[in-house]
Design a protein around this motif. Structure first.
Motif, PDB file in Angstrom:
ATOM      1  N   LYS A   1      35.368  89.586  27.925  1.00  0.00           N
ATOM      2  CA  LYS A   1      34.354  90.613  28.156  1.00  0.00           C
ATOM      3  C   LYS A   1      34.262  91.535  26.942  1.00  0.00           C
ATOM      4  O   LYS A   1      33.189  91.892  26.476  1.00  0.00           O
ATOM      5  N   LYS A   2      35.466  91.836  26.418  1.00  0.00           N
ATOM      6  CA  LYS A   2      35.538  92.801  25.328  1.00  0.00           C
ATOM      7  C   LYS A   2      34.810  92.292  24.078  1.00  0.00           C
ATOM      8  O   LYS A   2      34.126  93.046  23.385  1.00  0.00           O
TER       9      LYS A   2
ATOM     10  N   VAL B   1      39.447  89.990  30.669  1.00  0.00           N
ATOM     11  CA  VAL B   1      39.363  91.258  29.948  1.00  0.00           C
ATOM     12  C   VAL B   1      38.936  91.006  28.499  1.00  0.00           C
ATOM     13  O   VAL B   1      38.001  91.640  27.983  1.00  0.00           O
ATOM     14  N   LEU B   2      39.617  90.058  27.843  1.00  0.00           N
ATOM     15  CA  LEU B   2      39.363  89.815  26.419  1.00  0.00           C
ATOM     16  C   LEU B   2      37.967  89.247  26.182  1.00  0.00           C
ATOM     17  O   LEU B   2      37.259  89.657  25.253  1.00  0.00           O
TER      18      LEU B   2
ATOM     19  N   PHE C   1      43.524  87.073  34.363  1.00  0.00           N
ATOM     20  CA  PHE C   1      43.114  88.474  34.237  1.00  0.00           C
ATOM     21  C   PHE C   1      42.909  88.826  32.754  1.00  0.00           C
ATOM     22  O   PHE C   1      41.882  89.374  32.360  1.00  0.00           O
ATOM     23  N   GLY C   2      43.912  88.467  31.949  1.00  0.00           N
ATOM     24  CA  GLY C   2      43.873  88.785  30.518  1.00  0.00           C
ATOM     25  C   GLY C   2      42.657  88.174  29.838  1.00  0.00           C
ATOM     26  O   GLY C   2      41.974  88.820  29.049  1.00  0.00           O
ATOM     27  N   MET C   3      42.391  86.909  30.159  1.00  0.00           N
ATOM     28  CA  MET C   3      41.268  86.210  29.530  1.00  0.00           C
ATOM     29  C   MET C   3      39.944  86.893  29.878  1.00  0.00           C
ATOM     30  O   MET C   3      39.076  87.054  29.019  1.00  0.00           O
TER      31      MET C   3
ATOM     32  N   GLU D   1      42.394  89.294  20.930  1.00  0.00           N
ATOM     33  CA  GLU D   1      41.017  89.545  20.550  1.00  0.00           C
ATOM     34  C   GLU D   1      40.650  88.804  19.267  1.00  0.00           C
ATOM     35  O   GLU D   1      39.597  88.165  19.179  1.00  0.00           O
TER      36      GLU D   1
END
Lengths: 605, 138
Positions: free
Chosen positions: B25-26, B22-23, B18-20, B122
């Protein structure tokens, strides 16, 4: 005169008669034979016919012809061809006393052969140091030969008597013995042949062989003749040998090393106390056995191979580490050294075995090895523990850090920030789970010192199976059990339950859906000092080549199964080891898995 | 516009996945992020792409501790792929392990560009793009 001559001519005496001119007047046939002549010598000059005679004979003949009645002598001459010849002769003046020309009578004999025999006898007596003696009990005289005197170390002019003869024998055994032997010889005519010690005139102690033979006349002893031999060297060597044999025997008997004389067929000929001690057998019992009887079967072949090489002469000795069984069928560890003993013909008569009992050494080595294993295991557990702390705790912590960053990040979509909160809950739950697992592991370690009790396996297995009856039925699993009712182990009830529960539920969890029915078999049996509990299934199996090392590690799962926690086998292993046991696994992918749990057997006292 | 086309994330931990996502994409990391639960799944997907002659991912973020086939097993399989087929693929190990022996072992694989210790953030992803020489070209 003529008649007389012809009578004498045929006697076996080698004689010749010479006239004043030393020419042959007459001779016997024996003369011709002895000197290889014929009758043509008659009238010939004696010295021309027989040139190789001692000079002394010529002189004696001259003396007699000049009026001396008798001459006799004995001389040796080296002939031209190198032969040594001994001659004995007697020369007499033949004279009728009436003024007739005197003749000389010569009796001449070649005594080389006789002389040689005598010479040899004297020499051999000297070499063998044999002297002679004789006691004449009628005249009451005693005679000693030169050698006898030499042995006694008295001068050649020494005159012995019966009493002094006996007094040369060493006081004590030797003198007592000879006194008795002489007395019995005189009274009963008994011969003797005895080895005794004398003290010479110079004070040397010498061993002699004394032989005496009484001669009886009308039941009375008149004379004793005997020999007297110096056997000092042989006797001393013999005594020394006896001594060294005795001391060898003493060494063998009192050695702290086990020693045995072993026949070619393996039978014990002689064994010492130390060996009897090591093996627990009496000497009598051991002597009725062969080494094959008491050798551990696994060690027999190499022993026999080496022994055979010894027999074939390929080696002169060998050394091996091997095991015997003692009287109580317990193992005795030894270092065995075998040497071949050979007889005079060079053939192997028997074997000499030296046996060093190293049982106590092996025992402590095993103990050390066990300790090392334990330490290694504990070290591995510790590494595992460190790994859990560093990896599993860290991964949860990392997740929490990452997710909480999201919660703070206002640039992210509201949707994502909401999801992040859910993830935060999951991450903290994960951390919580890991900590409780860690607690379970630590618990096992803390309770390692807990006292082990005797536990019956049979009711325990049944209880665990009853607890998961629903799970078994739901999965349509067939359970086969073979656990002897009276079998007891040393352990902790809670651990044993947890171990069985874990292994059985694992087997159910990883069943192979293509195989119906799923069969799990639970067996227990005694093996030496231990009880081996086996849980076998026909499930998915594990590729041990890939995962074998990791199987009992923490957080290892291999099937991607949703229920897999990866903690069960780790705790199981820890629990087993804390009870002094061990767990091993055998598995083939798609064939099934067999776990073997070795536990301590409860020793009935 | 994103920097790369395809990125693989190979990790069994759903929170990290999940974290990966999100990051990545960001920071506009890639057009597509494909997530796999273990080394075997990722390897199967790579082989499929190769078979079809499709484009391989530009980068693979690889966890080490995974069931069925772990990160090491994946690396061992990966280096068996003929070089010209995989030469443009960059691999980053992303693991929570701070065990020095793991870092050392990862260095032995030439295909591994770097070893990132979780948690990843990030900044680290931006650094990856920089390392790949993509930031300056913008």
């Amino acid at each position: 005169m003529t008649t007389e001559k012809s009578i004498l001519r045929n006697t076996s005496i080698p004689f010749a008669i010479l006239d004043r001119e030393k020419s042959f007047v007459d001779f016997s046939k024996q003369w011709l034979t002895m000197f290889g002549l014929d009758s043509s010598i008659k009238g010939q000059n004696f010295f021309d016919s027989m040139p190789e005679l001692p000079e002394e004979l010529r002189l004696d003949i001259n003396y007699c012809l000049e009026g001396i009645k008798h001459r006799s002598d004995s001389k040796r001459i080296i002939q031209e061809n190198g032969n040594a010849v001994w001659y004995d002769w007697k020369v007499s003046l033949l004279n009728d006393g009436q003024g007739v020309t005197p003749n000389a009578l010569i009796i001449l004999e070649d005594v080389t052969h006789k002389r040689r025999e005598e010479d040899l006898l004297v020499r051999s007596q000297q070499v063998a140091r044999i002297g002679g003696w004789e006691v004449d009990l009628i005249k009451n005289t005693i005679y000693w030969s030169n050698m006898t005197k030499e042995i006694h170390e008295v001068p050649q002019d020494y005159v012995p008597n019966l009493e002094t003869g006996i007094s040369f024998y060493r006081e004590g055994y030797s003198r007592d013995t000879i006194t008795q032997l002489v007395n019995e010889g005189i009274e009963l005519g008994k011969k003797w042949d005895s080895e005794l010690q004398i003290v010479t005139a110079k004070g040397n102690f010498i061993w002699v062989r004394a032989i005496g033979e009484p001669e009886m006349l009308n039941g009375k002893c008149v004379r004793i003749v005997g020999t007297f031999q110096d056997i000092d060297k042989r006797k001393k060597a013999q005594l020394q040998l006896l001594n060294s044999e005795e001391s060898l025997k003493g060494t063998l008997e009192n050695s702290s090393i086990g020693m045995a004389l072993v026949a070619r067929n393996g039978r014990f000929i002689d064994v010492n106390a130390s060996l009897c001690n090591s093996l627990g057998y009496t000497k009598e019992k051991l002597l009725s056995l062969t080494f094959q009887d008491i050798t551990h079967p696994d060690d027999l072949e190499i022993d026999l191979i080496l022994l055979n090489e010894l027999i074939k002469g390929k080696r002169s000795t060998y050394q091996i580490e091997k095991r015997y069984f003692n009287k109580d069928r317990q193992l005795v560890y030894v270092i065995l050294t075998v040497t071949a003993a050979r007889n005079i013909d060079g053939e192997i008569s028997h074997f000499i075995s030296q046996i060093v009992d190293i049982s106590s050494r092996i025992k402590s080595e095993k103990k050390l090895k066990g300790l090392l294993e334990l330490t290694t295991n504990q070290n591995n557990s510790l590494m595992n523990f460190a790994h859990i702390v560093s990896h599993n705790l860290r991964s949860h912590a990392a997740n929490l850090t990452m997710i909480s960053e999201f919660a703070k990040d206002e640039s992210l979509d509201e949707e994502i920030r909401k999801d992040s909160l859910g993830m935060l809950g999951k991450a903290s739950q994960g951390l919580n789970d890991t900590i409780s697992h860690l607690n379970e592991v630590v618990q096992v370690k803390l309770e390692t010192d807990q006292k082990l009790k005797s536990v019956q396996l049979y009711p325990l297995v049944n209880k665990v199976l009853a607890d998961i009856q629903a799970l078994i039925e739901e999965n349509k699993v067939v359970i086969e059990t073979d656990v002897p009712q009276k079998l007891e182990v040393r352990g902790v009830v809670a651990y044993l339950e947890s171990i069985i529960l874990n292994l059985v539920t694992n087997a159910i969890k990883y069943k192979d859906l293509n195989k119906k029915p799923t069969i799990i078999s639970i067996k227990a049996e005694e093996r030496y000092e231990t009880v081996v509990l086996t849980v076998a299934d026909n499930g998915l199996g594990i590729d041990l080549e890939k995962f074998g090392e990791k199987l009992f590690g923490m957080y290892k799962t291999f099937h991607g199964n949703e229920d897999a926690r990866g903690i069960g086998l780790f705790i199981t292993k820890n629990q087993i080891e804390s009870m002094g046991g061990k767990i091993t696994v055998d598995s083939q992918p798609l064939a099934g898995t067999t776990f073997e749990v070795t536990l301590l057997k409860n020793q009935q006292s | 516009m994103n920097f790369l086309d395809i990125a693989f994330v190979v990790d069994d931990d759903p929170i990290h996945q999940f974290g990966m996502k999100v990051l990545l994409k960001k920071v506009k990391f890639s057009n597509e992020v494909m997530v796999f639960h273990n080394g075997q799944e990722a390897m199967d997907a790579l082989m499929q792409l190769l078979d079809k002659g499709e484009k391989l991912p530009s980068i693979i973020f690889l966890d080490l501790n995974m069931p069925i086939k772990d990160g090491w097993g994946f690396l061992d399989d990966f280096v068996m792929i003929p070089h010209q087929n995989r030469k443009k693929v960059v691999i980053y190990v992303v693991s929570s392990s701070i065990n020095p022996s793991d870092k050392e072992k990862a260095k032995n694989y030439e295909v591994v560009s770097s070893y990132i210790v979780k948690p990843i953030d990030e900044k680290q992803l931006t650094q990856v793009l920089d390392d790949m020489g993509l930031l300056n070209s913008r």
